[in-house]
Design a protein around this motif. Structure first.
Motif, PDB file in Angstrom:
ATOM      1  N   ILE A  65      40.678  47.507  36.134  1.00  0.00           N
ATOM      2  CA  ILE A  65      39.503  47.909  35.292  1.00  0.00           C
ATOM      3  C   ILE A  65      38.230  47.465  36.662  1.00  0.00           C
ATOM      4  N   LEU A  66      38.466  46.310  37.163  1.00  0.00           N
ATOM      5  CA  LEU A  66      37.337  46.356  38.132  1.00  0.00           C
ATOM      6  C   LEU A  66      37.224  47.610  39.053  1.00  0.00           C
ATOM      7  N   ILE A 114      32.724  51.780  32.048  1.00  0.00           N
ATOM      8  CA  ILE A 114      33.861  52.129  31.603  1.00  0.00           C
ATOM      9  C   ILE A 114      33.638  51.722  29.862  1.00  0.00           C
ATOM     10  N   THR A 115      34.200  52.294  29.248  1.00  0.00           N
ATOM     11  CA  THR A 115      34.075  52.338  27.712  1.00  0.00           C
ATOM     12  C   THR A 115      35.448  51.663  27.165  1.00  0.00           C
ATOM     13  N   MET A 158      43.149  46.339  25.142  1.00  0.00           N
ATOM     14  CA  MET A 158      42.791  46.428  23.692  1.00  0.00           C
ATOM     15  C   MET A 158      41.516  45.363  23.593  1.00  0.00           C
ATOM     16  N   ASN A 159      40.953  44.743  24.589  1.00  0.00           N
ATOM     17  CA  ASN A 159      39.943  43.613  24.502  1.00  0.00           C
ATOM     18  C   ASN A 159      39.231  43.728  25.672  1.00  0.00           C
ATOM     19  N   LEU A 160      38.367  44.873  25.792  1.00  0.00           N
ATOM     20  CA  LEU A 160      37.581  44.951  27.121  1.00  0.00           C
ATOM     21  C   LEU A 160      36.668  44.117  27.235  1.00  0.00           C
ATOM     22  N   TYR A 196      30.279  49.489  29.773  1.00  0.00           N
ATOM     23  CA  TYR A 196      29.752  48.577  30.788  1.00  0.00           C
ATOM     24  C   TYR A 196      29.669  49.229  32.251  1.00  0.00           C
ATOM     25  N   CYS A 197      28.559  48.942  32.754  1.00  0.00           N
ATOM     26  CA  CYS A 197      28.376  49.310  34.304  1.00  0.00           C
ATOM     27  C   CYS A 197      28.238  48.263  35.259  1.00  0.00           C
ATOM     28  N   LEU A 198      28.884  48.563  36.410  1.00  0.00           N
ATOM     29  CA  LEU A 198      28.791  47.422  37.507  1.00  0.00           C
ATOM     30  C   LEU A 198      27.504  47.621  38.088  1.00  0.00           C
TER      31      LEU A 198
END
Length: 76
Positions: free
Chosen positions: A14-15, A24-25, A36-38, A72-74
């Motif tokens: 994910i990173l 990422i959504t 299943m648990n972002l 979520y945006c880095l």
């Protein structure tokens, strides 16, 4: 000495995705990485020192209803 491959984890994948994409959504995380648990992954990345912001997006769903979700945006 044996050459050990680094284990790919959902968090590392994910990173890596966040580093090369806009963000990422939850849906993307579930479809691409089986996550299943972002929110928990994002929490742990933040605890590790990564700056991640929430971007709220409002769109119509397939039934025509307006819905809001987070991307979520880095921060680089």
């Amino acid at each position: 000495m044996e050459n050990k491959k680094k284990k790919k984890t959902q968090m590392s994948e994910i990173l890596k995705f966040m580093l090369t994409h806009k963000g990422i959504t939850r849906l993307q995380a579930a479809e691409k990485f089986g996550c299943m648990n972002l929110p928990d992954v994002i929490y742990r990345l933040r605890k590790m020192g990564y700056e991640i912001v929430n971007e709220y997006i409002t769109k119509k769903n397939r039934y025509g209803h307006t819905t809001t979700f987070v991307r979520y945006c880095l921060v680089k």
